[in-house]
Write a protein that holds these residues in place. Structure first.
Motif, short mmCIF file in Angstrom:
data_model
loop_
_atom_site.label_atom_id
_atom_site.label_comp_id
_atom_site.label_asym_id
_atom_site.label_seq_id
_atom_site.Cartn_x
_atom_site.Cartn_y
_atom_site.Cartn_z
N SER A 286 104.71 27.96 93.99
CA SER A 286 105.56 27.84 95.18
C SER A 286 104.85 27.11 96.32
O SER A 286 105.47 26.79 97.33
CB SER A 286 106.04 29.22 95.64
OG SER A 286 104.95 30.06 95.91
N ASN B 292 96.70 34.75 92.44
CA ASN B 292 97.54 35.64 91.66
C ASN B 292 97.07 35.83 90.23
O ASN B 292 97.45 36.78 89.57
CB ASN B 292 98.99 35.13 91.66
CG ASN B 292 99.10 33.66 91.40
OD1 ASN B 292 98.52 32.85 92.13
ND2 ASN B 292 99.79 33.29 90.36
N ASP C 85 98.80 31.32 101.97
CA ASP C 85 99.68 32.15 101.14
C ASP C 85 98.97 33.49 100.93
O ASP C 85 97.99 33.57 100.18
CB ASP C 85 99.93 31.43 99.81
CG ASP C 85 100.72 32.27 98.82
OD1 ASP C 85 100.96 33.46 99.09
OD2 ASP C 85 101.10 31.73 97.76
N GLN D 220 99.61 37.78 97.55
CA GLN D 220 98.92 38.75 96.68
C GLN D 220 97.96 39.66 97.46
O GLN D 220 97.63 40.75 97.00
CB GLN D 220 98.13 38.01 95.59
CG GLN D 220 99.00 37.41 94.50
CD GLN D 220 99.67 38.45 93.61
OE1 GLN D 220 99.26 39.61 93.54
NE2 GLN D 220 100.71 38.04 92.92
N SER E 211 105.28 38.53 100.94
CA SER E 211 106.39 38.91 100.06
C SER E 211 106.43 40.43 99.94
O SER E 211 105.38 41.09 99.94
CB SER E 211 106.20 38.27 98.69
OG SER E 211 107.21 38.69 97.81
N LYS F 210 105.48 42.70 96.12
CA LYS F 210 104.12 42.93 95.62
C LYS F 210 103.50 44.15 96.30
O LYS F 210 102.37 44.52 96.01
CB LYS F 210 103.22 41.71 95.91
CG LYS F 210 103.81 40.37 95.57
CD LYS F 210 103.89 40.12 94.08
CE LYS F 210 104.38 38.69 93.83
NZ LYS F 210 104.52 38.39 92.43
C1 LIG Z 1 100.33 33.96 95.31
C2 LIG Z 1 101.82 33.99 95.27
N1 LIG Z 1 102.51 33.26 96.14
C3 LIG Z 1 103.85 33.26 96.16
C4 LIG Z 1 104.58 34.01 95.26
C5 LIG Z 1 106.08 33.98 95.30
O1 LIG Z 1 106.59 35.13 95.91
P1 LIG Z 1 108.12 35.57 95.61
O2 LIG Z 1 108.13 36.13 94.24
O3 LIG Z 1 108.39 36.61 96.68
O4 LIG Z 1 108.95 34.37 95.79
C6 LIG Z 1 103.89 34.77 94.31
C7 LIG Z 1 104.64 35.54 93.30
O5 LIG Z 1 104.13 35.98 92.35
C8 LIG Z 1 102.48 34.78 94.32
O6 LIG Z 1 101.77 35.48 93.45
#
Ligand SMILES: Cc1ncc(COP(=O)(O)O)c(C=O)c1O
Length: 399
Positions: free
Chosen positions: A113, A163, A189, A192, A212, A215
């Motif tokens: 992402s 992640n 980001d 995690q 998010s 998690k």
């Molecule tokens: C490091 C990381 N960034 C972004 C995301 C995306 O988050 P979401 O599932 O809420 O869209 C994840 C999802 O696993 C992630 O591990």
């Protein structure tokens, strides 16, 4: 702490993919699926009620990362928060030829992402560079410095915790040198890392930070973007002007309420809770390394999330181990489950320089607050048996 999992015999060691929703969180959400149904934009008591709930959740999210509530914008999750941070910054500055010559920097181990928005900007003609990582999965400072010194930079985006292998990057240091050398914004980001290690956006000195809910024992489909200066972003979604015009669309009220409650709970006893998980994880890694021959831990052991155990078992395929473990009622993962199932070798492990044999035989276990020592013992037994059997079939240890 009450969790809603009722499949008592199953063992869930895939908490980086998603976590169970806490029953306390569900209890907070239920009224907003029932009687509290007002549209938060409405100018009557139904609307005031839900807009108050959203502002309450915003305070909890802000508190967990040391920001002020007005710096938080709710989104549909971490993916949207990352897209808003990256594309929103670029489109605010203007997609013209002059800006296309400035550079966007990220790392080679980011979540899709983050990688995909950068790849699509690259396809539009932007100059995108990816900082390398070392064998331990840590960003090479000299690689970032080299880009920062040579080029005019618009945005740097580097994740707090990975992640797949759980490595924690020195974001404060990376943001500091970015700001010292360039005028670039620094995005991080933190999906995690949230709720597992302390995060303070002022201390980290980041401009943008993605979060998010699912998690951290909250519901799926909700997240947030911290922005130090929201005027430096353009919205991705235009419409009714919700979230102070940065994210239009009627708010996911019960999701936001659940996310807020999950953040409130995560901020209580953060250290003790994750010390418990880290002890379980350390015990797990020690026992795996001492009972299963020829296996390795991937990623730095010092700079690592407390719940991540990532191994390579050469001579077997990660997918085969997962299938066998699933027969024992154990859930593990080969890596980034949240980016839909794909058989490509992990870009993270490739960037760390692992051999194909090591990548093929890699497996991620991510523990959570709900896991117990007896579950760890069951997983160790099942894993040992699985690896022995698969290696016997492939004739690996005879080589
Ligand atoms: C490091 C990381 N960034 C972004 C995301 C995306 O988050 P979401 O599932 O809420 O869209 C994840 C999802 O696993 C992630 O591990």
């Amino acid at each position: 702490m009450n969790l809603t999992m009722d499949q008592h015999d199953l063992i869930y060691f895939d908490n980086a993919a998603t976590t169970p929703v806490l029953s306390e969180v569900i209890q907070e959400m239920i009224p907003y699926l029932g009687n509290n149904y007002g549209n938060p934009s409405s100018q009557h008591s139904f609307g005031f009620n839900t807009s108050r709930a959203i502002e309450n959740a915003r305070r909890h999210v802000a508190h967990l990362i040391g920001s002020s509530p007005n710096e938080i914008t709710f989104t549909s999750g971490g993916t949207e928060a990352n897209n808003l941070a990256i594309k929103g910054t670029v489109s605010r500055l203007g997609i013209n030829n002059e800006n296309k010559s400035t550079v966007l920097i990220s790392s080679s181990i980011e979540h899709d992402s983050v990688l995909q928005p950068f790849n699509s900007l690259k396809a539009q003609g932007f100059n995108v560079k990816f900082v390398e990582v070392n064998k331990e999965g840590m960003v090479k400072l000299e690689s970032l410095l080299e880009f920062l010194k040579k080029e005019k930079i618009m945005l740097v985006s580097i994740m707090l915790a990975n992640n797949e292998v759980g490595t924690i990057q020195p974001i404060r240091e990376l943001a500091k040198i970015t700001h010292e050398i360039s005028n670039a914004l620094f995005h991080c980001d933190a999906v995690q890392a949230l709720g597992k290690i302390p995060i303070n956006v002022k201390h980290l000195d980041v401009d943008l930070l993605s979060l998010s809910s699912h998690k951290i024992y909250g519901p799926k489909g909700v997240g947030a973007l911290y922005a130090r200066d929201r005027d430096q972003l353009s919205p991705l979604i235009d419409g009714g002007g919700q979230e102070k015009s940065l994210r239009s669309g009627t708010e996911n009220v019960y999701g936001i309420v659940g996310f807020g409650e999950a953040c409130r709970i995560a901020s209580v006893n953060l250290h003790e809770n994750w010390k418990y998980v880290k002890e379980l994880r350390d015990y797990f890694i020690d026992r795996v390394l001492s009972t299963i021959p020829r296996c390795y831990v991937n990623g730095s052991m010092n700079q690592r999330l407390p719940n991540n155990a990532h191994f390579s078992f050469p001579g077997v395929k990660g997918e085969d181990i997962i299938i066998k473990l699933n027969e024992f009622g154990i859930a593990a993962s080969t890596g980034a489950a949240c980016s839909s199932s794909k058989a490509k070798p992990s870009h993270v492990l490739k960037a760390m320089g692992l051999s194909l044999l090591e990548i093929e035989g890699s497996l991620r276990f991510t523990l959570g607050l709900q896991n117990t020592r007896s579950e760890v013992d069951r997983v160790i037994l099942a894993l040992g048996e699985t690896i022995r059997e698969l290696r016997r079939h492939s004739g690996f240890l005879n080589n």
